[in-house]
Design an enzyme around this catalytic site. Structure first.
Site, PDB file in Angstrom:
ATOM      1  N   ASP A   1       0.864  -1.196   0.000  1.00  0.00           N
ATOM      2  CA  ASP A   1       0.000   0.000   0.000  1.00  0.00           C
ATOM      3  C   ASP A   1       0.892   1.235   0.000  1.00  0.00           C
ATOM      4  OD1 ASP A   1      -2.328   1.743   0.359  1.00  0.00           O
ATOM      5  OD2 ASP A   1      -3.343  -0.084   0.999  1.00  0.00           O
TER       6      ASP A   1
ATOM      7  N   HIS B   1      -2.884   3.005  -4.805  1.00  0.00           N
ATOM      8  CA  HIS B   1      -2.212   2.676  -3.536  1.00  0.00           C
ATOM      9  C   HIS B   1      -0.763   2.237  -3.787  1.00  0.00           C
ATOM     10  CE1 HIS B   1      -5.600   3.166  -0.769  1.00  0.00           C
ATOM     11  NE2 HIS B   1      -6.359   2.777  -1.781  1.00  0.00           N
TER      12      HIS B   1
ATOM     13  N   GLU C   1      -9.819   2.689  -5.182  1.00  0.00           N
ATOM     14  CA  GLU C   1      -9.423   4.065  -4.893  1.00  0.00           C
ATOM     15  C   GLU C   1      -8.224   4.511  -5.740  1.00  0.00           C
ATOM     16  OE1 GLU C   1     -10.866   4.272  -0.283  1.00  0.00           O
ATOM     17  OE2 GLU C   1      -8.857   3.499  -0.641  1.00  0.00           O
TER      18      GLU C   1
HETATM   19  C1  ACM Z   1     -11.014  -0.432   0.508  1.00  0.00           C
HETATM   20  O1  ACM Z   1     -11.527  -0.392   1.619  1.00  0.00           O
HETATM   21  N1  ACM Z   1     -10.379   0.631   0.031  1.00  0.00           N
HETATM   22  C2  ACM Z   1     -11.067  -1.621  -0.321  1.00  0.00           C
END
Ligand code: ACM
Ligand code: ZN
Length: 545
Positions: free
Chosen positions: A202, A279, A343
């Site tokens: 991440d 990410h 995201e």
């Molecule tokens: C997430 O909670 N961004 C998958």
């Protein structure tokens, strides 16, 4: 003098037996997740340290089942039971038998005063029977120092309804040691859960050794410092405080193998997650040429969504991700490989000449479609290596192939859409499965958490099939709890957030159509004692009446 001797003898006797009880005739039983069918039988079976275990199977994985039984009984008797091949007319034994006519994950556990018989379709079914047996033991037995324990006589027929019963653990925001990961796998085993989704990369840390790309762990596994307290979301100013301490950690490939093996012995599949194309800051900090601008970034020290994502215009990015996945595939035997996909802002792509050229070359009309392009390209690579892609539900927005599996987190809507078009689905909606949310609305008296309020009762309400006809329901592989760890400082708090809510997710996956919350709470009283006996920390709220 004489009287003292008699008293001592009585004391010894009391310590030598952890006495169980006959089951009530209505078949109520303290087992979580709830078994399919329970038929009480009169009497108890006395299990002692000298009770033999007989295994009638040449399947080597039955050794793992015997080890699991040993692990259960070790704290009770101070040692495991003797294991051997059955002898004719074996008296007073625990007998395992595999029966190919049963489903692999199904078992029948028959306890009579004379013997314990476990019949299962395959070793995983036998393993689940051992977990049930563990919950049938009187909890005092785990104090140790007893010679025999009493199991209630009973016949239990059982099997899970859903094939996928998972937990995602984020080790990027908080790094858990290999031992802590193993303790988490033990928890999954106790709840008869069978998938560990390991969130390994991440913005705030890259946690898996990749030999082709050593900077990922040399640079990307350490952040210079970490934000203290709640993230204000984009507006970082002088009021924000940082701990000013480097924070990091990663798993070597040898450690990854150790975890995968530990999980396999508990019939748990480990699905690794390598986030792509969002990410990505820890990866970009390690290799700046992976980003659209080539700038050198720091591994992120705060929590909210980041614009700095992988450049999907350059072929070198795909060479990189394929090189990473090549090593990942070698380490993880799972059918599915998780590529994240959540995201992922398109801001950098919109300004990047390479990404814009890619859009033109591929005839794409919106930047979001670049994610669809990237996902499909990675999926082709995985398929060529005999694997399948799974991603968060955003992968639907860029257009997804019919074979990709979708993990529905922004509610169940994405999962419903995916299942209706025939994609495999795992339901993990924030509304029911985000165990980083507060457990009560008494936020002042809870440890800092992400937000929201997700009490045990709400987790239990999840209907993974809601909104789906019977055909689409077949696409729902199962359910998953997610534990993100921005606000989790240690393993003790991770346990607190998981327990008891993990049990509710386990029961949703095991028995989605046969549930009753009051009965669940009643059964949880016993499981919570078992948590205590195993040394796990759990949230007390649902148990305070
Ligand atoms: C997430 O909670 N961004 C998958
Ligand atoms: Zn780009």
């Amino acid at each position: 003098m004489r009287r003292v001797r008699i008293w001592m003898a009585a004391g010894l006797l009391a310590a030598s037996c952890a006495c169980g009880r006959t089951l009530p005739s209505d078949g109520t039983i303290d087992v979580v997740p709830v078994p399919v069918r329970v038929t009480p039988v009169e009497g108890v079976f006395r299990l002692g340290a000298s009770t033999p275990v007989c295994i009638e199977s040449s399947d080597e994985r039955m050794r793992w089942v015997a080890d699991a039984l040993d692990e259960v009984l070790q704290p009770v008797f101070g040692r495991g039971l003797e294991c051997r091949f059955p002898q004719a007319g074996e008296p007073h034994a625990v007998n395992f038998l595999l029966d190919a006519s049963m489903a692999p994950d199904a078992y029948r556990l028959t306890v009579t005063p004379e013997r314990v018989d476990i019949r299962a379709g395959a070793p995983e079914g036998a393993f689940y029977a051992v977990q049930t047996l563990r919950q049938l033991l009187p909890v005092e037995a785990f104090d140790g120092g007893v010679r025999t324990v009493e199991l209630p006589a009973v016949e239990i027929e059982d099997r899970p309804a859903m094939a996928y019963r998972g937990l995602m653990l984020d080790v990027a925001r908080h790094f858990f040691t290999v031992d802590e990961v193993k303790r988490t796998l033990d928890l999954l085993a106790l709840h008869k859960m069978n998938v560990f989704h390991w969130h390994l990369t991440d913005d705030q840390g890259w946690r898996i050794e990749i030999r082709r790309y050593p900077e990922l762990t040399r640079v990307g596994s350490v952040r210079r410092r970490t934000l203290i307290g709640k993230d204000p979301g984009g507006e970082y100013d002088e009021t924000c405080r940082y701990d000013e301490r480097p924070y990091g950690g990663f798993y070597t490939q040898e450690e990854v193998r150790e975890v995968v093996d530990y999980a396999a012995r508990r019939f748990i599949t480990v699905i690794p997650e390598i986030e792509f194309p969002g990410h990505a800051v820890a990866a970009l900090a390690s290799y700046p040429w992976l980003g659209c601008t080539g700038e050198r970034y720091e591994v992120r020290q705060t929590w909210d969504i980041d614009d700095r994502v992988f450049c999907v215009g350059r072929d070198s990015t795909f060479d990189f991700i394929e090189g990473v996945l090549d090593e990942v595939i070698g380490l993880f035997p799972s059918t599915y490989i998780h590529i994240g996909g959540d995201e992922c802002p398109t801001k950098m792509w919109e300004q990047c000449p390479h990404c814009r050229a890619r859009m033109r070359a591929e005839g794409l009309t919106a930047p979001r479609q670049l994610q669809g392009y990237a996902t499909k390209r990675v999926e082709r690579f995985l398929q060529a290596h005999g694997r399948r892609l799974i991603g968060w539900d955003e992968i639907l927005d860029g257009g997804v192939s019919p074979t990709a599996a979708v993990m529905s987190w922004r509610g169940t809507e994405g999962g419903i859409r995916a299942a209706r078009q025939g994609n495999p689905v795992v339901m993990a909606p924030t509304t029911h499965c985000y165990l980083d949310y507060y457990q009560t609305d008494d936020v002042a008296n809870e440890p800092l958490a992400w937000g929201g309020c997700l009490p045990l009762s709400k987790v239990y309400e999840l209907d993974p099939y809601e909104g789906l006809d019977s055909l689409a329901q077949r696409c729902v592989l199962g359910v998953q709890a997610n534990l993100w760890t921005e606000y989790i400082p240690d393993f003790a708090q991770a346990q607190y957030m998981l327990l008891p809510r993990l049990a509710a997710v386990a029961e949703v996956g095991w028995a989605p159509r046969r549930r009753n919350y009051d009965d669940f709470l009643r059964r949880m009283e016993h499981l919570r004692l078992l948590y205590g006996a195993c040394g796990y920390r759990y949230a007390p709220h649902p148990f305070v009446h």
